[in-house]
Scaffold this motif. Structure first.
Motif, PDB file in Angstrom:
ATOM      1  N   ALA A 191      -3.790   2.154  -5.624  1.00 60.72           N
ATOM      2  CA  ALA A 191      -2.424   2.093  -5.094  1.00 60.72           C
ATOM      3  C   ALA A 191      -2.339   2.866  -3.772  1.00 60.72           C
ATOM      4  O   ALA A 191      -1.702   2.417  -2.812  1.00 60.72           O
ATOM      5  N   LYS A 192      -3.017   4.013  -3.711  1.00 60.25           N
ATOM      6  CA  LYS A 192      -3.042   4.799  -2.462  1.00 60.25           C
ATOM      7  C   LYS A 192      -3.726   4.001  -1.345  1.00 60.25           C
ATOM      8  O   LYS A 192      -3.255   3.980  -0.209  1.00 60.25           O
ATOM      9  N   LYS A 193      -4.828   3.349  -1.691  1.00 61.45           N
ATOM     10  CA  LYS A 193      -5.562   2.544  -0.716  1.00 61.45           C
ATOM     11  C   LYS A 193      -4.669   1.411  -0.205  1.00 61.45           C
ATOM     12  O   LYS A 193      -4.638   1.122   0.996  1.00 61.45           O
ATOM     13  N   PHE A 194      -3.927   0.768  -1.106  1.00 57.22           N
ATOM     14  CA  PHE A 194      -2.997  -0.301  -0.736  1.00 57.22           C
ATOM     15  C   PHE A 194      -1.953   0.233   0.256  1.00 57.22           C
ATOM     16  O   PHE A 194      -1.714  -0.370   1.302  1.00 57.22           O
ATOM     17  N   GLY A 195      -1.352   1.373  -0.043  1.00 52.62           N
ATOM     18  CA  GLY A 195      -0.359   1.978   0.846  1.00 52.62           C
ATOM     19  C   GLY A 195      -0.952   2.344   2.189  1.00 52.62           C
ATOM     20  O   GLY A 195      -0.340   2.111   3.244  1.00 52.62           O
ATOM     21  N   ASN A 196      -2.154   2.911   2.180  1.00 51.51           N
ATOM     22  CA  ASN A 196      -2.820   3.291   3.430  1.00 51.51           C
ATOM     23  C   ASN A 196      -3.174   2.061   4.273  1.00 51.51           C
ATOM     24  O   ASN A 196      -3.120   2.103   5.497  1.00 51.51           O
ATOM     25  N   ARG A 197      -3.524   0.961   3.601  1.00 47.23           N
ATOM     26  CA  ARG A 197      -3.821  -0.283   4.331  1.00 47.23           C
ATOM     27  C   ARG A 197      -2.564  -0.823   4.996  1.00 47.23           C
ATOM     28  O   ARG A 197      -2.608  -1.332   6.107  1.00 47.23           O
ATOM     29  N   ILE A 198      -1.419  -0.737   4.304  1.00 45.43           N
ATOM     30  CA  ILE A 198      -0.154  -1.177   4.901  1.00 45.43           C
ATOM     31  C   ILE A 198       0.131  -0.349   6.152  1.00 45.43           C
ATOM     32  O   ILE A 198       0.488  -0.890   7.198  1.00 45.43           O
ATOM     33  N   ALA A 199      -0.046   0.966   6.036  1.00 45.72           N
ATOM     34  CA  ALA A 199       0.191   1.849   7.186  1.00 45.72           C
ATOM     35  C   ALA A 199      -0.736   1.478   8.341  1.00 45.72           C
ATOM     36  O   ALA A 199      -0.295   1.365   9.482  1.00 45.72           O
ATOM     37  N   GLY A 200      -2.005   1.269   8.040  1.00 42.71           N
ATOM     38  CA  GLY A 200      -2.986   0.965   9.074  1.00 42.71           C
ATOM     39  C   GLY A 200      -2.808  -0.408   9.700  1.00 42.71           C
ATOM     40  O   GLY A 200      -2.851  -0.562  10.910  1.00 42.71           O
ATOM     41  N   ARG A 201      -2.577  -1.424   8.874  1.00 43.94           N
ATOM     42  CA  ARG A 201      -2.452  -2.803   9.361  1.00 43.94           C
ATOM     43  C   ARG A 201      -1.174  -3.048  10.136  1.00 43.94           C
ATOM     44  O   ARG A 201      -1.159  -3.805  11.100  1.00 43.94           O
TER      45      ARG A 201
END
Length: 145
Positions: free
Chosen positions: A82-92
């Motif tokens: 879930a953290k990785k998903f959130g971080n990907r949203i921030a990055g993308r």
């Protein structure tokens, strides 16, 4: 007042799951959230084009991603995903992302839907999106405390 300390107004919430990712929109003015359609995921990987469409359509000031923790507050394997998903949203998408403890939101969502529509209303995507709305409302409550 600097814009960095300004409360976000428009919010998007995500309830991360490996098969379905619930989505909700929220407003700080009313401190309420509304479930949207869930996004299908394949082993936790959503259609990033769909995620992008939702973000562009709602143009949130902040995205809140639920953190699935154990009842004692410790992390479990899906917490990191879930953290990785959130971080990907921030990055993308260059979006501001916050995380919110989501313990008990799925149970609360099922109870909420069942009270309104009975057992037949408990379809998975609807539960995930109501969970996302509850995550957003929980984040909003904690924001003002």
């Amino acid at each position: 007042m600097s814009t960095e300390n300004k409360a976000p107004n428009a919010l998007l919430g995500f309830d991360f799951g490996t098969k379905s990712i619930g989505v909700a929109t929220g407003q700080m003015i009313t401190a309420t959230a509304q479930p949207l359609a869930a996004i299908k995921a394949n082993d936790g990987i959503p259609s990033w084009e769909t995620v992008e469409k939702v973000i562009k359509e709602w143009n949130p000031d902040l995205i809140v991603v639920g953190l699935p923790l154990n009842m004692d507050g410790t992390e479990q394997p899906i917490t990191q995903r879930a953290k990785k998903f959130g971080n990907r949203i921030a990055g993308r998408f260059g979006a501001k992302v916050a995380f919110q403890d989501e313990r008990l939101t799925t149970a609360s969502a099922k109870e909420f839907i069942f009270e309104r529509g009975g057992y037949k209303a408990l379809e998975k995507g609807k539960v995930d999106s109501v969970s996302a709305a509850l995550i957003l409302e929980s984040w909003m409550e904690s924001y003002w405390q």
